[in-house]
Design a protein around this motif. Structure first.
Motif, PDB file in Angstrom:
ATOM      1  N   TYR A 132       0.807  -1.219   0.000  1.00 24.57           N
ATOM      2  CA  TYR A 132       0.000   0.000   0.000  1.00 24.57           C
ATOM      3  C   TYR A 132       0.840   1.269   0.000  1.00 24.57           C
ATOM      4  O   TYR A 132       0.288   2.372  -0.093  1.00 24.57           O
ATOM      5  CB  TYR A 132      -0.932   0.018   1.205  1.00 24.57           C
ATOM      6  CG  TYR A 132      -1.986  -1.077   1.193  1.00 24.57           C
ATOM      7  CD1 TYR A 132      -2.378  -1.672   0.001  1.00 24.57           C
ATOM      8  CD2 TYR A 132      -2.588  -1.507   2.368  1.00 24.57           C
ATOM      9  CE1 TYR A 132      -3.331  -2.675  -0.022  1.00 24.57           C
ATOM     10  CE2 TYR A 132      -3.552  -2.504   2.360  1.00 24.57           C
ATOM     11  CZ  TYR A 132      -3.911  -3.089   1.159  1.00 24.57           C
ATOM     12  OH  TYR A 132      -4.870  -4.082   1.143  1.00 24.57           O
ATOM     13  N   LEU A 135       0.370   3.893  -2.706  1.00 24.63           N
ATOM     14  CA  LEU A 135      -0.760   4.814  -2.686  1.00 24.63           C
ATOM     15  C   LEU A 135      -0.428   6.122  -1.980  1.00 24.63           C
ATOM     16  O   LEU A 135      -1.180   7.092  -2.093  1.00 24.63           O
ATOM     17  CB  LEU A 135      -1.953   4.149  -1.979  1.00 24.63           C
ATOM     18  CG  LEU A 135      -2.570   2.931  -2.688  1.00 24.63           C
ATOM     19  CD1 LEU A 135      -3.567   2.236  -1.768  1.00 24.63           C
ATOM     20  CD2 LEU A 135      -3.251   3.349  -3.982  1.00 24.63           C
ATOM     21  N   TYR A 370     -12.092  -2.564   3.025  1.00 25.08           N
ATOM     22  CA  TYR A 370     -12.193  -1.134   2.756  1.00 25.08           C
ATOM     23  C   TYR A 370     -13.564  -0.661   3.218  1.00 25.08           C
ATOM     24  O   TYR A 370     -14.429  -1.458   3.626  1.00 25.08           O
ATOM     25  CB  TYR A 370     -11.997  -0.849   1.263  1.00 25.08           C
ATOM     26  CG  TYR A 370     -13.143  -1.293   0.385  1.00 25.08           C
ATOM     27  CD1 TYR A 370     -14.135  -0.389  -0.026  1.00 25.08           C
ATOM     28  CD2 TYR A 370     -13.248  -2.620  -0.038  1.00 25.08           C
ATOM     29  CE1 TYR A 370     -15.190  -0.806  -0.820  1.00 25.08           C
ATOM     30  CE2 TYR A 370     -14.300  -3.037  -0.835  1.00 25.08           C
ATOM     31  CZ  TYR A 370     -15.268  -2.127  -1.227  1.00 25.08           C
ATOM     32  OH  TYR A 370     -16.321  -2.527  -2.007  1.00 25.08           O
ATOM     33  N   THR A 411      -8.157   5.841  -0.872  1.00 22.15           N
ATOM     34  CA  THR A 411      -7.999   5.581  -2.300  1.00 22.15           C
ATOM     35  C   THR A 411      -9.001   6.431  -3.075  1.00 22.15           C
ATOM     36  O   THR A 411      -9.973   6.937  -2.519  1.00 22.15           O
ATOM     37  CB  THR A 411      -8.224   4.092  -2.626  1.00 22.15           C
ATOM     38  OG1 THR A 411      -9.562   3.731  -2.268  1.00 22.15           O
ATOM     39  CG2 THR A 411      -7.254   3.213  -1.870  1.00 22.15           C
ATOM     40  N   SER A 413     -10.999   5.441  -5.489  1.00 23.70           N
ATOM     41  CA  SER A 413     -12.249   4.768  -5.842  1.00 23.70           C
ATOM     42  C   SER A 413     -12.270   3.376  -5.222  1.00 23.70           C
ATOM     43  O   SER A 413     -11.244   2.858  -4.767  1.00 23.70           O
ATOM     44  CB  SER A 413     -12.396   4.661  -7.367  1.00 23.70           C
ATOM     45  OG  SER A 413     -11.371   3.833  -7.898  1.00 23.70           O
ATOM     46  N   GLU A 414     -13.461   2.773  -5.252  1.00 26.56           N
ATOM     47  CA  GLU A 414     -13.603   1.420  -4.722  1.00 26.56           C
ATOM     48  C   GLU A 414     -12.858   0.413  -5.591  1.00 26.56           C
ATOM     49  O   GLU A 414     -12.313  -0.577  -5.084  1.00 26.56           O
ATOM     50  CB  GLU A 414     -15.085   1.035  -4.643  1.00 26.56           C
ATOM     51  CG  GLU A 414     -15.854   1.741  -3.550  1.00 26.56           C
ATOM     52  CD  GLU A 414     -17.252   1.161  -3.368  1.00 26.56           C
ATOM     53  OE1 GLU A 414     -17.462  -0.005  -3.785  1.00 26.56           O
ATOM     54  OE2 GLU A 414     -18.114   1.861  -2.826  1.00 26.56           O
ATOM     55  N   SER A 415     -12.828   0.647  -6.883  1.00 25.55           N
ATOM     56  CA  SER A 415     -12.146  -0.290  -7.783  1.00 25.55           C
ATOM     57  C   SER A 415     -10.657  -0.357  -7.479  1.00 25.55           C
ATOM     58  O   SER A 415     -10.046  -1.434  -7.502  1.00 25.55           O
ATOM     59  CB  SER A 415     -12.375   0.114  -9.241  1.00 25.55           C
ATOM     60  OG  SER A 415     -11.871   1.424  -9.486  1.00 25.55           O
ATOM     61  N   VAL A 416     -10.057   0.795  -7.180  1.00 22.32           N
ATOM     62  CA  VAL A 416      -8.631   0.814  -6.818  1.00 22.32           C
ATOM     63  C   VAL A 416      -8.421   0.073  -5.506  1.00 22.32           C
ATOM     64  O   VAL A 416      -7.468  -0.708  -5.351  1.00 22.32           O
ATOM     65  CB  VAL A 416      -8.121   2.268  -6.712  1.00 22.32           C
ATOM     66  CG1 VAL A 416      -6.695   2.295  -6.172  1.00 22.32           C
ATOM     67  CG2 VAL A 416      -8.187   2.953  -8.067  1.00 22.32           C
ATOM     68  N   ALA A 417      -9.308   0.290  -4.553  1.00 19.43           N
ATOM     69  CA  ALA A 417      -9.194  -0.394  -3.264  1.00 19.43           C
ATOM     70  C   ALA A 417      -9.278  -1.904  -3.442  1.00 19.43           C
ATOM     71  O   ALA A 417      -8.476  -2.661  -2.882  1.00 19.43           O
ATOM     72  CB  ALA A 417     -10.275   0.101  -2.314  1.00 19.43           C
ATOM     73  N   LYS A 418     -10.246  -2.369  -4.233  1.00 23.91           N
ATOM     74  CA  LYS A 418     -10.402  -3.803  -4.463  1.00 23.91           C
ATOM     75  C   LYS A 418      -9.185  -4.389  -5.173  1.00 23.91           C
ATOM     76  O   LYS A 418      -8.749  -5.505  -4.870  1.00 23.91           O
ATOM     77  CB  LYS A 418     -11.657  -4.058  -5.290  1.00 23.91           C
ATOM     78  CG  LYS A 418     -12.958  -3.760  -4.553  1.00 23.91           C
ATOM     79  CD  LYS A 418     -14.164  -3.982  -5.455  1.00 23.91           C
ATOM     80  CE  LYS A 418     -15.464  -3.664  -4.729  1.00 23.91           C
ATOM     81  NZ  LYS A 418     -16.647  -3.835  -5.606  1.00 23.91           N
ATOM     82  N   LYS A 419      -8.622  -3.622  -6.108  1.00 25.05           N
ATOM     83  CA  LYS A 419      -7.448  -4.083  -6.842  1.00 25.05           C
ATOM     84  C   LYS A 419      -6.272  -4.313  -5.897  1.00 25.05           C
ATOM     85  O   LYS A 419      -5.608  -5.362  -5.940  1.00 25.05           O
ATOM     86  CB  LYS A 419      -7.086  -3.053  -7.912  1.00 25.05           C
ATOM     87  CG  LYS A 419      -5.783  -3.335  -8.647  1.00 25.05           C
ATOM     88  CD  LYS A 419      -5.448  -2.206  -9.607  1.00 25.05           C
ATOM     89  CE  LYS A 419      -4.079  -2.417 -10.243  1.00 25.05           C
ATOM     90  NZ  LYS A 419      -3.714  -1.284 -11.131  1.00 25.05           N
ATOM     91  N   TYR A 420      -6.015  -3.343  -5.017  1.00 25.77           N
ATOM     92  CA  TYR A 420      -4.891  -3.480  -4.086  1.00 25.77           C
ATOM     93  C   TYR A 420      -5.154  -4.580  -3.059  1.00 25.77           C
ATOM     94  O   TYR A 420      -4.226  -5.296  -2.646  1.00 25.77           O
ATOM     95  CB  TYR A 420      -4.624  -2.146  -3.390  1.00 25.77           C
ATOM     96  CG  TYR A 420      -3.698  -1.240  -4.164  1.00 25.77           C
ATOM     97  CD1 TYR A 420      -2.331  -1.232  -3.902  1.00 25.77           C
ATOM     98  CD2 TYR A 420      -4.184  -0.412  -5.173  1.00 25.77           C
ATOM     99  CE1 TYR A 420      -1.474  -0.409  -4.618  1.00 25.77           C
ATOM    100  CE2 TYR A 420      -3.332   0.410  -5.898  1.00 25.77           C
ATOM    101  CZ  TYR A 420      -1.976   0.412  -5.612  1.00 25.77           C
ATOM    102  OH  TYR A 420      -1.119   1.216  -6.326  1.00 25.77           O
TER     103      TYR A 420
END
Length: 679
Positions: A132, A135, A370, A411, A413-420
């Motif tokens: 992380y 980020l 998240y 982060t 967006s949620e998509s970035v959070a899920k990716k990490y």
């Protein structure tokens, strides 16, 4: 080059034999080793190994390097004999290598480099702990503003830490604590009455069980207040707190509390002098000896010197010039101080904001979960719109429960959070596999050595001595109100035990025991320990699985009970307690159905002889034991009787048809008394 390779891999090979260290070493120094290999290979000619000597031209890599591979499969990929590869690995410093030894990717890359293969460019090692970091943005000086200092109060149990907070925020935290001790990290932001400036206080527990929580408090703070009672001076947890303070490198202020208990000024000065000298003996550079650590005698009960105490904190923070980025454009970072599950609101976490301004709707990443911030509540229970640096708020909206002590990062967006999160979970799986591989290699090495010993030894009894006999595991499942307490309990009870019995925590989590916990307890024969969960429902106490569930509000009571349970599981030891003495006066012989039967004619010298009593028969001055067992029959004249008391005569026969006794032998009656055992 070969010498350098051999030395480095010998170190790696030794360190990797210790559980948990090999993977950490490979992730931290292997990239450096790679770069040094390239550096030395350009300056000095290599002493080639078996394979590389046959072809000096670099060879392209035509296969994908796996994360883990056995020696035999690597030999197939390299198209060489297993014996040749093992011989080369031995030259590189690997010890006790066999065909099924598993190599990690880092070791395979080093081996391939020695075999003249062209490897892809190495990259900085990314682990589950630093993934992380990408980020985080560098600090922007334009947005740096003064912020309130974060102050952690540390010290021994019952030295008045929480009472100081009570005085400053005019509340009554102490009355709500079970057993009169603080058992969570309390976080409060107050406005000092004199200077009207804000200070964020972290009130850490003083009990020895909360080591991890105190370490966490020391590592996320600006100033540490070490509380020392004028009555007790430096105590065990005081010494532990001093160790954490020195390791953290944070600024320190010492508060000598409970000065109101000493009325006479001269006696008070002597007590303060004693405490100060004890601090000096612990290498605390107090102002008395020219250091920079302020020592302030206070009484939170009467308010004496409390204004001086708070002004000292403000003055020190002004000198430190603590700042943070306070802008909506800055991505928020912070720390989870505590987390729990509430029936009405779900997963919540107490977050200390480190940088940026936290608002509703922002996406926060923490651990493997998240949240989109739904609601923020301050320490007074009021809803807040935003949280600035050094402010503590309860954040609601987490998908799963976060762990206390984990870092919070915003982060976009949620998509970035899920990716990490997915990448981190994948890395954790790889790291878990690394530990499993190391343990598997170690197990195979031990099995090989054990088999070698067994082949050399023909005696079956001696062979059995090589079978490891480990301590007995007593299993527990911990359920707590918050994750910090669950962590503290696990850290406290897992070290309990000895070479014969040990405590094992199967799982620790937050909330009431559920069906999954009961099934796990049934499978593992565990007891469930509940901490600070209030009145347990009847379906939990009288669960259909018949699992023992214990409830506690004070942690040291829980530790005492676990110790008692472990003690009860120790192998019992009995001592003989002799209760009666009987003399054999005559030996009578009777013929019954053509069978000769002997009966001992006895007289009870002292005590009582019962039927089925445990007895020893001893003979002569040397008191040689000729029989040990039980009484079979007990008669007086022709009648069967149950007992004979002192001074009376009787006829006795013994179990196992023992008849090898003589006149003047002595019968000793005894009981097996259990000897108390302790860990």
């Amino acid at each position: 080059m070969l010498l350098l390779t051999s030395n480095i891999l010998q170190i790696c090979n030794v360190v990797c034999r210790h559980p948990g260290m090999g993977h950490s070493l490979s992730r931290t120094i292997i990239p450096t080793i790679h770069s040094q290999f390239r550096h030395y290979s350009n300056r000095y000619p290599r002493n080639k190994l078996t394979r590389s000597s046959k072809n000096k031209q670099p060879k392209p890599l035509n296969f994908v390097i796996p994360n883990y591979i056995s020696v035999s499969k690597l030999a197939n990929l390299l198209n060489c004999r297993i014996e040749t590869l093992i011989k080369d690995l031995t030259k590189l410093g690997f010890a006790n290598i066999s065909h099924n030894y598993i190599l990690s990717r880092e070791y395979v890359e080093l081996i391939l480099q020695e075999y003249n293969y062209v490897l892809p460019a190495s990259q900085a090692a990314i682990t589950s702990k630093n993934i992380y970091d990408g980020l985080k943005a560098p600090a922007n000086p334009k947005f740096l503003q003064r912020r309130p200092p974060v102050v952690t109060i540390m010290g021994h149990v019952d030295h008045g830490k929480t009472t100081i907070i009570d005085y400053l925020r005019k509340s009554s935290v102490v009355s709500g604590e079970h057993g009169g001790i603080t058992q969570h990290i309390g976080a409060f932001q107050i406005v000092t009455p004199v200077s009207k400036k804000s200070i964020t206080f972290l009130d850490t527990p003083g009990h020895a069980a909360f080591l991890k929580m105190r370490e966490r408090g020391a590592n996320i703070t600006d100033i540490i207040v070490l509380v020392v009672s004028i009555e007790d001076s430096v105590m065990p947890q005081t010494l532990e707190a001093i160790k954490h303070i020195k390791n953290s490198g944070n600024e320190l202020i010492v508060a000598i509390t409970k000065i109101d208990t000493i009325k006479r000024p001269k006696d008070r000065e002597k007590a303060i002098e004693r405490v100060t000298n004890d601090l000096i003996s612990q290498d605390i550079p107090v102002e008395k000896i020219g250091g920079d650590v302020q020592v302030i005698p206070i009484s939170a009960k009467t308010g004496e010197n409390m204004d001086l105490f708070e002004e000292s904190i403000i003055l020190l923070s002004d000198i430190m010039d603590v700042r943070a980025e306070n802008s909506l454009k800055t991505l928020v970072e912070g720390w989870v101080l505590e987390s729990q599950v509430r029936k009405t609101v779900g997963n919540v976490a107490t977050v200390l904001v480190k940088r940026g301004t936290l608002q509703k709707g922002k996406i926060l990443l923490c651990g493997n979960t998240y949240c989109r911030v739904k609601l923020m509540v301050d320490d007074l229970g009021k809803d807040v719109i935003k949280a600035e640096p050094a402010q503590v708020v309860e954040v609601r909206g987490w998908k799963d429960l976060v762990r206390a002590g984990d870092e919070v990062i915003q982060t976009v967006s949620e998509s970035v959070a899920k990716k990490y999160i997915n990448r981190r979970i994948a890395l954790q799986a790889v790291e878990k596999d690394a530990v499993t591989v190391e343990n598997l290699n170690e197990q195979r090495r031990e099995e090989a050595e054990l088999q070698k010993h067994k082949n050399e030894i023909e005696d079956e009894d001696i062979k059995k001595s090589f079978v490891p006999q480990g301590p007995k595991d007593v299993n527990f499942i911990v359920k707590s109100d918050v994750s910090g307490s669950a962590e503290a309990i696990e850290e406290s009870i897992e070290p309990l035990g000895n070479a014969e019995v040990r405590c094992k925590v199967i799982s620790s989590s937050v909330g009431l025991p559920n069906e999954s916990d009961f099934k796990m307890a049934q499978i593992t024969d565990s007891k469930i320990l509940c901490f600070n969960l209030g009145n347990l429902p009847s379906e939990v106490i009288n669960n259909p699985y018949h699992i023992e569930v214990k409830q506690y509000n004070v942690i040291y009571k829980l530790i005492e009970d676990v110790t008692d349970i472990l003690t009860d599981n120790l192998k019992p030891i009995f001592e003989k307690k002799f209760t009666a003495t009987i003399d054999i006066r005559e030996v009578f012989e009777f013929t019954m159905k053509k069978k000769l039967i002997k009966i001992a004619g006895c007289k009870v010298r002292n005590g009582v002889l019962n039927k089925n009593s445990l007895i020893q028969i001893i003979r002569g001055p040397e008191k040689k034991i000729i029989f040990e067992g039980k009484v079979a029959t007990l008669k007086h004249e022709k009648e069967d009787i149950m007992e004979v008391s002192k001074g009376h005569e009787c006829g006795v026969t013994f179990e196992k048809q023992f008849e090898d006794y003589k006149k003047d032998d002595v019968i000793l009656v005894y009981e097996n008394v259990k000897v108390p055992r302790f860990l």
